[in-house]
Design a protein around this motif. Sequence first.
Motif, PDB file in Angstrom:
ATOM      1  N   GLU A 262       0.840  -1.193   0.000  1.00 62.22           N
ATOM      2  CA  GLU A 262       0.000   0.000   0.000  1.00 62.22           C
ATOM      3  C   GLU A 262       0.880   1.249   0.000  1.00 62.22           C
ATOM      4  OE1 GLU A 262      -3.358   0.488  -0.165  1.00 62.22           O
ATOM      5  OE2 GLU A 262      -3.361  -1.642  -0.699  1.00 62.22           O
ATOM      6  N   PRO A 263       0.537   2.255  -0.822  1.00 60.31           N
ATOM      7  CA  PRO A 263       1.333   3.485  -0.812  1.00 60.31           C
ATOM      8  C   PRO A 263       1.403   4.095   0.584  1.00 60.31           C
ATOM      9  CG  PRO A 263      -0.231   3.492  -2.651  1.00 60.31           C
ATOM     10  CD  PRO A 263      -0.579   2.310  -1.794  1.00 60.31           C
ATOM     11  N   VAL A 264       2.516   4.726   0.860  1.00 58.99           N
ATOM     12  CA  VAL A 264       2.664   5.442   2.114  1.00 58.99           C
ATOM     13  C   VAL A 264       1.559   6.491   2.217  1.00 58.99           C
ATOM     14  CG1 VAL A 264       4.147   7.102   3.314  1.00 58.99           C
ATOM     15  CG2 VAL A 264       5.142   5.051   2.312  1.00 58.99           C
ATOM     16  N   LYS A 265       0.996   6.660   3.388  1.00 59.18           N
ATOM     17  CA  LYS A 265      -0.077   7.640   3.577  1.00 59.18           C
ATOM     18  C   LYS A 265       0.451   9.059   3.402  1.00 59.18           C
ATOM     19  CE  LYS A 265      -2.628   4.744   6.893  1.00 59.18           C
ATOM     20  NZ  LYS A 265      -3.108   4.647   8.293  1.00 59.18           N
ATOM     21  N   LYS A 266      -0.414   9.925   2.897  1.00 56.75           N
ATOM     22  CA  LYS A 266      -0.029  11.325   2.730  1.00 56.75           C
ATOM     23  C   LYS A 266       0.401  11.940   4.058  1.00 56.75           C
ATOM     24  CE  LYS A 266      -3.271  12.079  -1.103  1.00 56.75           C
ATOM     25  NZ  LYS A 266      -4.417  12.895  -1.564  1.00 56.75           N
ATOM     26  N   GLU A 267      -0.258  11.526   5.128  1.00 56.58           N
ATOM     27  CA  GLU A 267       0.039  12.075   6.449  1.00 56.58           C
ATOM     28  C   GLU A 267       1.413  11.662   6.963  1.00 56.58           C
ATOM     29  OE1 GLU A 267      -2.602  10.323   5.653  1.00 56.58           O
ATOM     30  OE2 GLU A 267      -4.267  11.757   5.719  1.00 56.58           O
ATOM     31  N   ASP A 268       2.057  10.697   6.273  1.00 59.81           N
ATOM     32  CA  ASP A 268       3.376  10.234   6.704  1.00 59.81           C
ATOM     33  C   ASP A 268       4.512  10.957   5.991  1.00 59.81           C
ATOM     34  OD1 ASP A 268       2.498   8.432   8.594  1.00 59.81           O
ATOM     35  OD2 ASP A 268       2.316   6.783   7.159  1.00 59.81           O
ATOM     36  N   ILE A 269       4.191  11.893   5.090  1.00 57.16           N
ATOM     37  CA  ILE A 269       5.219  12.640   4.361  1.00 57.16           C
ATOM     38  C   ILE A 269       5.078  14.124   4.676  1.00 57.16           C
ATOM     39  CG2 ILE A 269       6.196  13.214   2.109  1.00 57.16           C
ATOM     40  CD1 ILE A 269       4.987  10.655   1.004  1.00 57.16           C
ATOM     41  N   PHE A 270       6.116  14.704   5.243  1.00 62.83           N
ATOM     42  CA  PHE A 270       6.149  16.144   5.475  1.00 62.83           C
ATOM     43  C   PHE A 270       6.963  16.782   4.350  1.00 62.83           C
ATOM     44  CE2 PHE A 270       7.901  20.068   7.145  1.00 62.83           C
ATOM     45  CZ  PHE A 270       6.769  20.667   7.687  1.00 62.83           C
ATOM     46  N   VAL A 271       6.364  17.776   3.693  1.00 63.95           N
ATOM     47  CA  VAL A 271       6.977  18.406   2.521  1.00 63.95           C
ATOM     48  C   VAL A 271       7.494  19.790   2.903  1.00 63.95           C
ATOM     49  CG1 VAL A 271       6.678  19.109   0.128  1.00 63.95           C
ATOM     50  CG2 VAL A 271       5.364  17.169   1.032  1.00 63.95           C
ATOM     51  N   ALA A 272       8.777  20.021   2.658  1.00 69.56           N
ATOM     52  CA  ALA A 272       9.412  21.309   2.922  1.00 69.56           C
ATOM     53  C   ALA A 272       9.847  21.917   1.593  1.00 69.56           C
ATOM     54  CB  ALA A 272      10.610  21.135   3.843  1.00 69.56           C
ATOM     55  N   VAL A 273       9.312  23.093   1.275  1.00 74.26           N
ATOM     56  CA  VAL A 273       9.651  23.790   0.029  1.00 74.26           C
ATOM     57  C   VAL A 273      10.550  24.973   0.351  1.00 74.26           C
ATOM     58  CG1 VAL A 273       8.769  24.971  -2.010  1.00 74.26           C
ATOM     59  CG2 VAL A 273       7.423  23.127  -0.965  1.00 74.26           C
ATOM     60  N   LYS A 274      11.730  24.995  -0.246  1.00 77.28           N
ATOM     61  CA  LYS A 274      12.648  26.123  -0.063  1.00 77.28           C
ATOM     62  C   LYS A 274      12.346  27.193  -1.122  1.00 77.28           C
ATOM     63  CE  LYS A 274      16.244  23.589  -0.672  1.00 77.28           C
ATOM     64  NZ  LYS A 274      17.658  23.208  -0.876  1.00 77.28           N
ATOM     65  N   THR A 275      12.076  28.400  -0.676  1.00 78.39           N
ATOM     66  CA  THR A 275      11.812  29.489  -1.609  1.00 78.39           C
ATOM     67  C   THR A 275      12.421  30.767  -1.051  1.00 78.39           C
ATOM     68  OG1 THR A 275      10.100  30.604  -2.926  1.00 78.39           O
ATOM     69  CG2 THR A 275       9.549  30.066  -0.625  1.00 78.39           C
ATOM     70  N   CYS A 276      12.208  31.881  -1.732  1.00 78.43           N
ATOM     71  CA  CYS A 276      12.663  33.187  -1.257  1.00 78.43           C
ATOM     72  C   CYS A 276      11.719  34.249  -1.827  1.00 78.43           C
ATOM     73  CB  CYS A 276      14.105  33.469  -1.657  1.00 78.43           C
ATOM     74  SG  CYS A 276      14.395  33.535  -3.427  1.00 78.43           S
ATOM     75  N   ARG A 277      11.821  35.432  -1.281  1.00 79.69           N
ATOM     76  CA  ARG A 277      10.845  36.484  -1.576  1.00 79.69           C
ATOM     77  C   ARG A 277      10.709  36.763  -3.075  1.00 79.69           C
ATOM     78  NH1 ARG A 277      10.411  42.054   1.897  1.00 79.69           N
ATOM     79  NH2 ARG A 277       8.444  42.828   1.006  1.00 79.69           N
ATOM     80  N   LYS A 278      11.831  36.775  -3.785  1.00 80.71           N
ATOM     81  CA  LYS A 278      11.765  37.161  -5.200  1.00 80.71           C
ATOM     82  C   LYS A 278      11.049  36.124  -6.072  1.00 80.71           C
ATOM     83  CE  LYS A 278      16.356  35.456  -6.621  1.00 80.71           C
ATOM     84  NZ  LYS A 278      17.638  35.861  -7.246  1.00 80.71           N
ATOM     85  N   PHE A 279      10.836  34.900  -5.542  1.00 85.45           N
ATOM     86  CA  PHE A 279      10.146  33.866  -6.319  1.00 85.45           C
ATOM     87  C   PHE A 279       8.733  33.579  -5.803  1.00 85.45           C
ATOM     88  CE2 PHE A 279      14.637  32.292  -7.222  1.00 85.45           C
ATOM     89  CZ  PHE A 279      14.660  32.881  -8.483  1.00 85.45           C
ATOM     90  N   HIS A 280       8.257  34.369  -4.834  1.00 83.13           N
ATOM     91  CA  HIS A 280       6.911  34.129  -4.300  1.00 83.13           C
ATOM     92  C   HIS A 280       5.843  34.241  -5.380  1.00 83.13           C
ATOM     93  CE1 HIS A 280       7.872  35.019   0.234  1.00 83.13           C
ATOM     94  NE2 HIS A 280       8.611  34.056  -0.275  1.00 83.13           N
ATOM     95  N   ASN A 281       6.007  35.170  -6.286  1.00 81.16           N
ATOM     96  CA  ASN A 281       4.988  35.390  -7.319  1.00 81.16           C
ATOM     97  C   ASN A 281       5.283  34.666  -8.618  1.00 81.16           C
ATOM     98  OD1 ASN A 281       3.489  37.175  -5.647  1.00 81.16           O
ATOM     99  ND2 ASN A 281       4.843  38.891  -6.215  1.00 81.16           N
ATOM    100  N   GLU A 282       6.469  34.082  -8.721  1.00 79.06           N
ATOM    101  CA  GLU A 282       6.869  33.429  -9.975  1.00 79.06           C
ATOM    102  C   GLU A 282       6.796  31.916  -9.877  1.00 79.06           C
ATOM    103  OE1 GLU A 282      10.985  32.889 -12.567  1.00 79.06           O
ATOM    104  OE2 GLU A 282      10.719  34.702 -11.349  1.00 79.06           O
ATOM    105  N   ARG A 283       7.366  31.347  -8.835  1.00 81.23           N
ATOM    106  CA  ARG A 283       7.478  29.895  -8.746  1.00 81.23           C
ATOM    107  C   ARG A 283       6.428  29.259  -7.850  1.00 81.23           C
ATOM    108  NH1 ARG A 283      14.072  29.065  -8.111  1.00 81.23           N
ATOM    109  NH2 ARG A 283      14.661  29.912 -10.165  1.00 81.23           N
ATOM    110  N   VAL A 284       6.123  29.898  -6.730  1.00 84.04           N
ATOM    111  CA  VAL A 284       5.147  29.306  -5.806  1.00 84.04           C
ATOM    112  C   VAL A 284       3.793  29.078  -6.479  1.00 84.04           C
ATOM    113  CG1 VAL A 284       3.843  29.699  -3.678  1.00 84.04           C
ATOM    114  CG2 VAL A 284       6.315  30.133  -3.731  1.00 84.04           C
TER     115      VAL A 284
END
Length: 498
Positions: A262-284
């Motif tokens: 069975e696939p790992v549950k979504k609740e078992d994966i914590f996702v950390a996204v590294k970003t910065c202010r200049k990409f808030h409107n472009e990449r996020v």
Amino acid sequence: MLSKCPHSGHKVSGCVLVLCFLFINFADGSSGKSSQSQDEMHAIHSNQLDLREIVFIIQSQSNSFHVRQAERRRAHLLEQAQNLTKKAPAVLLLHRLSDNEGDWSILPLLPEFSRSFGKNSSWLVFLEEKTHVKMSAFVQVLAKFDKNKEWFVGKPLFDKESTIIHHYAFAENPSIFKYPDFAAAWALSMPLVVRLANKVRDEPLKSDFTIDLKHEIALYIWDGGKGPHLTAAPELCTEPEDSLRAQHCATTLSKEPTQCGEPVKKEDIFVAVKTCRKFHNERVPVIKRTWEKDAVLLEYYSDHADPSIPTINLGVPNTERGHCGKTFAILQRFLSSHVPNTKWLLVVDDDTLISLPRLQALLSCYDPSEPVSLGERYGYGLSQGGYSYITGGGGMVFSREAVVRLLDSGCKCYSNDAPDDMVLGMCLNALGLPVTHSPLFHQARPEDYPADLLAHQVPISFHKHWNIDPIAVFNKWLRDNSSEKSSHELDRTTKTEL
């Protein structure tokens, strides 16, 4: 070292060899005499080959899941050999050949291969854990080549355009250079192994970075035109083993799924996204329009707290490159009371495109109680006792146990802008913890990889928005029907953005 795995084979008389091949052809009707041209049969008999002249090397890894996969592959090869001739070839697991974890790069091991097998063997054959070999047909492929000459044999890949992962090699005509698809198996004749081994001994390997091993090995063998090009063997294939198109193939891909339960549950994966202010409107916004909906536990980390996203400022100033300080702050937060006690941590860049459902399926094969570090493996200074690391752009996956051991060791950045993935690799190496490679994670864009390679993958990630429409790339390569289905389920539940 290799001396721990002695080669039991030896050459036998010509009459026995002929009988051996007659039996091999009889035993496998799909590749017997009736399917061989007269020229092929002449080549086979003039280059008589005993199974004991072949050394199979499975490109295995030390993680427990991969060890089990490799041992099954080894058992299947030996079973076939037993059924064919009662004379077993040497079948070795790469990760057990030395104590140097970086020897997955193969070239540093060539002197040992030459010393251990140079006198009694004719071929080194490398294959992956998922490579299914039809032994009788495979021997017939090798027998077409004069074993007393230098040969580099495999299924050719090539670049349509020059690419950063190959340092823009052959920029004027990148398709001219061919390199092997490891999944189809590839082979070196012993005269070539012996010469390369002498070269490795006499001339230190020059490249600091190991990024795409198959391309770099082909470059090393070619040696600016002094060595042989890759010779294509059409029977070396990457078709599924149960495919009708695989009938002529000596190698195919195992039909075993990459999912182990069975696939790992979504609740078992914590996702950390590294970003910065200049990409808030472009990449996020790209993340929010593509894969964010498949995450239950997700945080964006930036140098600026923006409640509209929201982002969290960890108190680490933004750097143009490296981001080591930010990544280690993420590791510490993952183990803190601010984050639920989850089994897996995924760290990605803000220009990473990823399929979380596919990651959930893949992680079903791994034990989170082990110190797992998973992603696309690169190497630094491997021939000089260097280290392996998970390249950050394709996504770095860590079990909770791996994060605990990393931080308990006192591992830390030497500067905030140090390369985070490489510092982590150094720390893992110092701790004796393996870096586990998956070819389904990609540090670059789809167009930076050969189409024939991606054709037999179900990719998990790609990286970079440069000169592409990232949403279109996600929809083409990473969106699944299951992902669409899960979006309806998410409408009925409360998604948690910490």
